[in-house]
Design an enzyme around this catalytic site. Structure first.
Site, PDB file in Angstrom:
ATOM      1  N   ASP A 199       3.073   0.586  12.476  1.00  0.00           N
ATOM      2  CA  ASP A 199       1.877  -0.052  11.926  1.00  0.00           C
ATOM      3  C   ASP A 199       1.709  -1.494  12.404  1.00  0.00           C
ATOM      4  O   ASP A 199       0.612  -2.059  12.320  1.00  0.00           O
ATOM      5  CB  ASP A 199       1.924  -0.033  10.393  1.00  0.00           C
ATOM      6  CG  ASP A 199       1.635   1.347   9.826  1.00  0.00           C
ATOM      7  OD1 ASP A 199       1.213   2.233  10.600  1.00  0.00           O
ATOM      8  OD2 ASP A 199       1.831   1.549   8.613  1.00  0.00           O
ATOM      9  N   LYS A 208       0.836  -1.214   0.000  1.00  0.00           N
ATOM     10  CA  LYS A 208       0.000   0.000   0.000  1.00  0.00           C
ATOM     11  C   LYS A 208       0.865   1.256   0.000  1.00  0.00           C
ATOM     12  O   LYS A 208       0.618   2.189  -0.765  1.00  0.00           O
ATOM     13  CB  LYS A 208      -0.911  -0.019   1.219  1.00  0.00           C
ATOM     14  CG  LYS A 208      -1.593   1.300   1.574  1.00  0.00           C
ATOM     15  CD  LYS A 208      -2.405   1.137   2.851  1.00  0.00           C
ATOM     16  CE  LYS A 208      -3.062   2.432   3.281  1.00  0.00           C
ATOM     17  NZ  LYS A 208      -2.120   3.353   3.951  1.00  0.00           N
ATOM     18  N   ASN A 209       1.883   1.279   0.850  1.00  0.00           N
ATOM     19  CA  ASN A 209       2.687   2.487   1.007  1.00  0.00           C
ATOM     20  C   ASN A 209       3.696   2.699  -0.114  1.00  0.00           C
ATOM     21  O   ASN A 209       4.423   3.700  -0.103  1.00  0.00           O
ATOM     22  CB  ASN A 209       3.396   2.477   2.360  1.00  0.00           C
ATOM     23  CG  ASN A 209       2.437   2.710   3.517  1.00  0.00           C
ATOM     24  OD1 ASN A 209       1.362   3.270   3.336  1.00  0.00           O
ATOM     25  ND2 ASN A 209       2.811   2.257   4.698  1.00  0.00           N
ATOM     26  N   ARG A 235      -0.202  14.549  12.998  1.00  0.00           N
ATOM     27  CA  ARG A 235       0.659  14.212  11.864  1.00  0.00           C
ATOM     28  C   ARG A 235       0.594  15.384  10.890  1.00  0.00           C
ATOM     29  O   ARG A 235      -0.117  15.362   9.895  1.00  0.00           O
ATOM     30  CB  ARG A 235       0.189  12.922  11.187  1.00  0.00           C
ATOM     31  CG  ARG A 235       0.277  11.702  12.079  1.00  0.00           C
ATOM     32  CD  ARG A 235       0.313  10.436  11.267  1.00  0.00           C
ATOM     33  NE  ARG A 235      -0.902  10.265  10.480  1.00  0.00           N
ATOM     34  CZ  ARG A 235      -1.068   9.273   9.593  1.00  0.00           C
ATOM     35  NH1 ARG A 235      -0.109   8.411   9.373  1.00  0.00           N
ATOM     36  NH2 ARG A 235      -2.192   9.162   8.929  1.00  0.00           N
ATOM     37  N   ARG A 266      -9.224  -0.349   3.893  1.00  0.00           N
ATOM     38  CA  ARG A 266      -8.276   0.646   3.379  1.00  0.00           C
ATOM     39  C   ARG A 266      -6.900   0.036   3.132  1.00  0.00           C
ATOM     40  O   ARG A 266      -6.145   0.528   2.300  1.00  0.00           O
ATOM     41  CB  ARG A 266      -8.128   1.814   4.362  1.00  0.00           C
ATOM     42  CG  ARG A 266      -9.317   2.753   4.430  1.00  0.00           C
ATOM     43  CD  ARG A 266      -9.009   3.966   5.289  1.00  0.00           C
ATOM     44  NE  ARG A 266      -7.756   4.571   4.855  1.00  0.00           N
ATOM     45  CZ  ARG A 266      -6.698   4.761   5.643  1.00  0.00           C
ATOM     46  NH1 ARG A 266      -6.726   4.370   6.894  1.00  0.00           N
ATOM     47  NH2 ARG A 266      -5.617   5.319   5.165  1.00  0.00           N
ATOM     48  N   CYS A 282      -6.299   7.679   8.689  1.00  0.00           N
ATOM     49  CA  CYS A 282      -6.479   7.280  10.073  1.00  0.00           C
ATOM     50  C   CYS A 282      -6.240   8.458  11.009  1.00  0.00           C
ATOM     51  O   CYS A 282      -5.366   9.285  10.771  1.00  0.00           O
ATOM     52  CB  CYS A 282      -5.510   6.152  10.427  1.00  0.00           C
ATOM     53  SG  CYS A 282      -5.884   4.588   9.588  1.00  0.00           S
TER      54      CYS A 282
END
Length: 423
Positions: free
Chosen positions: A310, A24-25, A126, A402, A121
């Site tokens: 994570d 995903k990242n 952040r 997600r 999220c």
């Protein structure tokens, strides 16, 4: 909006083979990077079929790109010849934080980008200001009006940049900005995550001149243009970690397929080993098994190569099954302990004090109605539900969608009793 709930019931040890999804990242910044190519078609393979990717596709289309998305084939084709809009609208950007990765590409393609805020999220403070400051040091003009940021290219020139913290999205955004900015740009304190290196490899394949990835100091020499390319996304180490912990928490054996997963685990592999989990690599397959009792653990999250934040919630779920006291210290996100309250509803014994948490494990869990406050909390609750007596019903399941593709079907194939309901 459709509500999603996951229902999980204990079904014994999970066993079998699972395919790790694409990262995903890495996928999200690569979709943004594809917009830097003024002609041709960029082909991305091993694209995870998750909602964040779908939202990135929707945003790219809204900007004018022609996108063919084939989720069953994990394939994405992006033709960014025509980028017709400069606006990143709030109705999409507030759905996923990865929208910030479109700032630099749109700025280069349109000379201006209007950003209406990022979502994702709820993980505390952040801030996104380091993205804007970096672009400003390259010569962009920043105008902030409430929740809307307008950035104009101005006379962009290479510069010396730095990140206060080694953010992977900040690193990727500044690299993309520097790739087409004339002159030499040096970025200090850059992120070291494998996904960042994967994005750099894709940009290099497009013709970017980048050196120093993985060292903390990246040098970019701006080029006149970048070309469309074909690239295969690396496996998702968070998805792999969740599957590994599923084997550990149920006492099963799972073979992970999809790339050199063990190489990407870093400190997480050592922590799982300390807890009594065995991991072994045979080529592209990683075997995970937990032959005996789990042991308590001490975890401090940190930027890569430290323990990934994570994976902290999934490991906290695992710690509930390890007799004794496990200690957690969260150094990355100041709202990462949302799982604690939900695990308490399942009967877990734990306390949170600021950035520290203590889990007194070895006590039985019982099913209950809980809420996925964010993506990682949601997957932690799925893992806890695998061993909780009775049924665990996880609300707000769209958070789980997600980041994990076809979760229910992949877990069911391993022997889990899990269903995904749309209401």
């Amino acid at each position: 909006m459709t509500e999603v709930r996951y229902r999980v019931r204990p079904a014994g040890p999970l066993n079998g083979t699972a395919v790790v999804q694409g990262a995903k990242n890495a996928a999200l910044p690569m979709i943004g990077a594809a917009l830097l190519a003024r002609r041709g078609q960029t082909v991305l393979r091993n694209v995870p079929a998750i909602t964040d990717v779908q939202r990135a596709v929707d945003l790219a289309r809204l900007l004018g790109a022609h996108v063919e998305y084939h989720p069953n084939d994990r394939l994405l084709v992006i033709d960014a010849t025509d980028i017709t809009s400069s606006r990143l609208p709030a109705n999409l950007t507030r759905l996923f934080r990865g929208s910030v990765l479109f700032l630099a590409p749109v700025l280069h393609r349109r000379g201006e980008v209007i950003f209406e805020g990022a979502g994702g999220c709820a993980l505390g403070t952040r801030g996104l200001d380091f993205h804007y400051r970096g672009l400003a040091r390259l010569g962009a003009h920043i105008d902030e009006q409430g929740t809307t940021i307008s950035i104009k290219a101005g006379n962009l020139r290479g510069a010396d940049l730095y990140l206060d913290t080694p953010s992977h999205t900040g690193t990727e955004n500044l690299i993309m900005a520097a790739a087409l900015t004339p002159g030499r740009t040096v970025i200090e304190n850059t992120a070291l995550e494998p996904e960042v290196l994967d994005v750099v490899a894709m940009l290099t394949a497009m013709g970017a001149q980048i050196s120093g990835a993985g060292t903390g100091r990246i040098v970019v020499h701006g080029v006149d243009e970048l070309n469309a390319t074909e690239y295969t996304i690396m496996p998702d180490r968070m998805d792999a970690g969740v599957l590994a912990i599923a084997a550990a928490i149920t006492g099963g054996t799972i073979n992970l397929v999809g790339g050199t997963v063990l190489d990407h685990f870093g400190v997480a592999a050592h922590k799982l080993h300390q807890m009594g989990v065995e991991l072994g690599a045979a080529g592209a397959v990683t075997n995970v098994t937990r032959p005996g009792q789990l042991h308590p653990i001490n975890v401090i999250t940190d930027t890569h190569p430290g323990f990934a934040t994570d994976l902290q919630p999934p490991l906290m779920a695992l710690a509930t099954q390890a007799p004794g006291a496990s200690y957690f210290r969260e150094r990355i996100h100041d709202a990462r302990y949302a799982l604690a309250d939900e695990l308490t509803k399942l009967g877990a014994d734990l306390t949170v004090d600021g950035e520290k948490a203590v889990v007194h494990g070895g006590k039985p869990l019982r099913g209950a109605d809980v809420i996925a406050q964010d993506l990682r909390t949601g997957i932690g609750l799925v893992l806890a539900g695998l061993v909780a007596d009775g049924e665990t019903v996880i609300g707000n399941g769209t958070m789980i969608d997600r980041g994990h593709a076809d979760l229910a079907s992949r877990f069911t194939a391993l022997g889990a009793d899990i269903t995904r309901d749309e209401i």
